[in-house]
Write a protein that holds these residues in place. Sequence first.
Motif, PDB file in Angstrom:
ATOM      1  N   PRO A   1       5.639  11.683  11.970  1.00 44.68           N
ATOM      2  CA  PRO A   1       6.233  12.273  10.770  1.00 44.68           C
ATOM      3  C   PRO A   1       5.527  13.550  10.349  1.00 44.68           C
ATOM      4  CG  PRO A   1       4.805  10.497  10.133  1.00 44.68           C
ATOM      5  CD  PRO A   1       4.710  10.580  11.624  1.00 44.68           C
TER       6      PRO A   1
ATOM      7  N   PHE B   1       5.844   4.298   3.985  1.00 48.25           N
ATOM      8  CA  PHE B   1       5.308   4.107   5.336  1.00 48.25           C
ATOM      9  C   PHE B   1       5.857   2.825   5.946  1.00 48.25           C
ATOM     10  CE2 PHE B   1       1.919   2.018   7.896  1.00 48.25           C
ATOM     11  CZ  PHE B   1       2.064   2.799   9.025  1.00 48.25           C
TER      12      PHE B   1
ATOM     13  N   MET C   1       0.261  11.730   5.134  1.00 52.01           N
ATOM     14  CA  MET C   1      -0.212  10.911   4.024  1.00 52.01           C
ATOM     15  C   MET C   1       0.916  10.165   3.317  1.00 52.01           C
ATOM     16  SD  MET C   1      -3.218  11.227   4.602  1.00 52.01           S
ATOM     17  CE  MET C   1      -4.156  10.338   3.378  1.00 52.01           C
ATOM     18  N   THR C   2       2.096  10.773   3.183  1.00 47.23           N
ATOM     19  CA  THR C   2       3.155  10.060   2.471  1.00 47.23           C
ATOM     20  C   THR C   2       3.916   9.089   3.366  1.00 47.23           C
ATOM     21  OG1 THR C   2       4.643  11.906   2.827  1.00 47.23           O
ATOM     22  CG2 THR C   2       3.554  11.797   0.705  1.00 47.23           C
ATOM     23  N   THR C   3       4.157   9.455   4.626  1.00 48.59           N
ATOM     24  CA  THR C   3       4.945   8.559   5.473  1.00 48.59           C
ATOM     25  C   THR C   3       4.177   8.006   6.659  1.00 48.59           C
ATOM     26  OG1 THR C   3       5.963  10.647   6.042  1.00 48.59           O
ATOM     27  CG2 THR C   3       7.429   8.928   5.294  1.00 48.59           C
ATOM     28  N   GLY C   4       3.043   8.606   7.001  1.00 46.98           N
ATOM     29  CA  GLY C   4       2.423   8.265   8.274  1.00 46.98           C
ATOM     30  C   GLY C   4       1.430   7.122   8.279  1.00 46.98           C
ATOM     31  N   VAL C   5       0.849   6.799   7.136  1.00 43.54           N
ATOM     32  CA  VAL C   5      -0.172   5.753   7.125  1.00 43.54           C
ATOM     33  C   VAL C   5      -0.144   4.935   5.836  1.00 43.54           C
ATOM     34  CG1 VAL C   5      -1.840   6.957   8.592  1.00 43.54           C
ATOM     35  CG2 VAL C   5      -1.897   7.321   6.123  1.00 43.54           C
ATOM     36  N   ALA C   6      -0.698   3.718   5.930  1.00 47.71           N
ATOM     37  CA  ALA C   6      -1.037   2.953   4.739  1.00 47.71           C
ATOM     38  C   ALA C   6      -2.535   3.189   4.560  1.00 47.71           C
ATOM     39  CB  ALA C   6      -0.731   1.479   4.920  1.00 47.71           C
ATOM     40  N   ALA C   7      -2.886   4.092   3.633  1.00 45.64           N
ATOM     41  CA  ALA C   7      -4.230   4.647   3.604  1.00 45.64           C
ATOM     42  C   ALA C   7      -5.331   3.615   3.392  1.00 45.64           C
ATOM     43  CB  ALA C   7      -4.319   5.742   2.536  1.00 45.64           C
TER      44      ALA C   7
ATOM     45  N   ASP D   1       0.822  -1.212   0.000  1.00 44.32           N
ATOM     46  CA  ASP D   1       0.000   0.000   0.000  1.00 44.32           C
ATOM     47  C   ASP D   1       0.853   1.257   0.000  1.00 44.32           C
ATOM     48  OD1 ASP D   1      -2.756   1.078   0.182  1.00 44.32           O
ATOM     49  OD2 ASP D   1      -1.903   2.061   1.934  1.00 44.32           O
TER      50      ASP D   1
END
Lengths: 359, 517
Positions: free
Chosen positions: B339, A230, B343-349, A226
């Motif tokens: 972070p 991350f 959206m880019t580093t903080g979660v797997a959306a 995904d």
Amino acid sequence: MKINSQKKINLLVDCVKMLMIVAIACALVSLIVFAVSDDPLNAIYNFFVGPFTTLRRVGNIVEAASPLMFTALAVVIIFGAGQFSMIAEGSFFIGTAGAMVVAITIGMPAGLHPIVAILFGGILGSIVALIPALLKMKWNVSELVVSLMLNYVVQFFVIYLVTYFFREMESSSLCSVLFQDTATLTTILEGTRIHTGVLLGVAACIVMWFLMYRTSFGTSLRITGDNALFAKYAGLKVSGIMVAAQAIAGFLAGIGGGAELLGMYTRFKWTATPGYGWTGIVVALLARRNPLMVPLSAAFIAYMNVGADIMARNSDVGREMVDIIQGVMMLLIAADALLQGWRQRMIIKAAKAEEEVSV
Amino acid sequence: MAEALQMKNIVKVYSNGVMANKDVTLCVNEGEIHALSGENGAGKSTLMKILFGEEQATSGEIYVNGKKVNITSPQMAIGLGIGMVHQHFMLVPSLSVTENMIMGVEPKKGIFIDRKYARQQVEEIGKKYNLYIDPDKKISELTVGQKQKVEILKALFRGAKILILDEPTAVLTPQETAELFEELKHLKESGYTIIFISHKLNEIKELCDRITIIRRGVTMGVHNVADVSEEDISRLMVGRDVVQKIVKDPAHPGESLLRVKDVKIVDETGTVYVDGVSFSLREGEILGIAGVEGNGQSQLIDAITGMGHISAGSISLRDKDISGASVRKIRSMHIAHIPEDRMTTGVAASLSITENVIADKLSWKRFVRGGVLRRKEMRAYGQEMVDAYQILCKSQDVEIGSLSGGNIQKGVVARELSSEPLVIVANQPTRGVDVGASEFIRHQLIRARDQRKGVLLITSDLNEVLGLADSLIVMYEGKIVAYIQDVASMTESELGTYMLGIQKQSAAQIKEALHED
Ligand SMILES: Nc1ncnc2c1ncn2[C@@H]1O[C@H](COP(=O)(O)OP(=O)(O)OP(=O)(O)O)[C@@H](O)[C@H]1O
Ligand SMILES: [Mg+2]
């Protein structure tokens, strides 16, 4: 709104959507046939009903689904990790070659022989799949390009192997010598060629589902697929996961090749890769990348293929039509808008009802 | 005054059944700056996406310049003179600034895109609005603040007369915000209409004429900003009084936890980002890092958390060298990291809230045994996080990407603060979070400090850094230019002179940051 009612709505809509796609595919078949055939009813009958007329033909569907399950699983895992390797085709084919070598050259007791042969095929499949994976990890080479090229290398290597080392000299066409009797898989249903490889395929689907949704490795894999950045940030071994996913996929495709060879044949007869890797992509997408849906979707695609074969044999319509239909089905699956309006209306109704209750 | 825009009785139900707008009415006059306020998840972004044609309202009416319209796509909204700056960036990282700006409205020369003209236009508009960004740079090379500027320029470039700004200042430094406000006021005078969303109430007070407040998808009222105080606004939003002032006991710093010594960071092209930085974070203190964005803070944070490299010097945690260690290793030594860009580093959306909050805890016996997930424990934990951080959602099983911006941020903060950290590297921890939840997060950071942990705080919000940090280092052009041991003695304007490089402390004063005897 309750999660429950939401789930029910989604399930309902998804089921209806799949049915609709199947129906549209069928309608399309009829349409084309009517346009090109002199005896359309006969052709259509052969296509749709033909596969169910004899036990043997029903068996053909299951047999045809078997290799597709393995390659589709490979695709599900690779895409799930966010990679675009097309190696399923090559891994499958090298898997057949690996199984062939063991089946011809090594003497072993009956129960053990196919297992070893298939495992060997799996290992080779894994090794082949690792090539694009490692090249990407080391030098950031596109796994898509490498795997596509590698598929050709594998194809010609296997043909070379058969031609120069295992060829049946008596035969005019290219094929290998006979496998040892101990190597072939047993048939599980009298009157068909349905073999134990099918069970292996179904088992593999269940195991892969468990791996992806019930283990920490699977969770890491889905996270990486995904959002790789991350995944790195969360401390996952991103490149390790990507490589492992491709190795597992290669292994699956490889044992799929081995099982297909030993289940269906007594000698190696292919002169080119059979294309199961490509059809596997269609199957994987139709299954919405869910391993548990893979057997069903493989069976459906297999049904279409068997139907097309029967139709080609018994009427004036060619089997290529099935490729057109598969293409259209892919488009329909990708078309998310299909039935969205209906889903939305039901959800709004449920949400409003809930709102009234809570007020 | 004429009404530029009217949205009447808007209802919106998302496809997962969330009723984001229940009954919202918004009237915006021509030539005004209209604030839209409400808690995280109140439905602000949703309303704006409807106006911009990205989402369709379930029911309700929209009037633009008195005419009833049915906006079905962003192209149509742009055609009606509506422009939108999204809360989360909508840029293509691999393309250049110019390419992103002209996307969809490419100037043509025959059938080809007129690149030269486009580039020139982009350059001009940047200069005109004082938001200059190198047109040839790739988006992926920009800082978060620069990306925000590109987003704003993009909307202006499309000739928007009604401009929607969804939390444009969340990532801007105070200087940049001030510049932007000048520009917005200027636009307003030339007849533009602006809808402005922000959780920073002082900004609303300074900039806006009127304010519409939404609570849980329902309009609570419209006010003249001059008639309401910040306290009134937060009470209307939350439904209770919110303490905006940060209260905390004096710090009692102890031993050094994290020690950064003579760190230098240079990239392959030879650009120096960090140039000989030394400081030490002690247990029981919140150490702030202040500075205008792009003065090496990001690279320094990346190096500490394992996301980036260092070229010279050393970083150690309790005397164990961690320079160049992997993120995994660093996390296993209990360094948590909130972070900068969720959206880019903080979660797997597209994964669930639960999966996101345990993403860093897959080695915990509590959640995984023999490689197999313990689903019940996991889900209970997800629920626990949702409750503790008041993440607004239907359940812990929904995709985290379907939450509102502030609620996603709460999820990220929840994961990091619950990872049993020794050191918390908090980069913009309250970015996009509403006043009530910010209070909660700040409180959690203070609590961690009181439990003898070390907090490294990076924030562009001057109030936050002055209110929350115990001591402070200021970075300018990759170097530390000031170390302030007791932040209470510091004023905003004095801090500003350091941040802009006008003033600099002596080497001896700066060296104290290392706490070496
Ligand atoms: N794409 C989506 N799918 C499903 N639900 C959504 C989606 N986007 C938003 N929501 C839900 O709608 C509600 C309102 O979200 P919205 O983004 O409008 O809030 P917001 O007022 O902008 O909050 P914030 O201040 O945190 O940005 C939330 O409960 C959120 O979970
Ligand atoms: Mg929002």
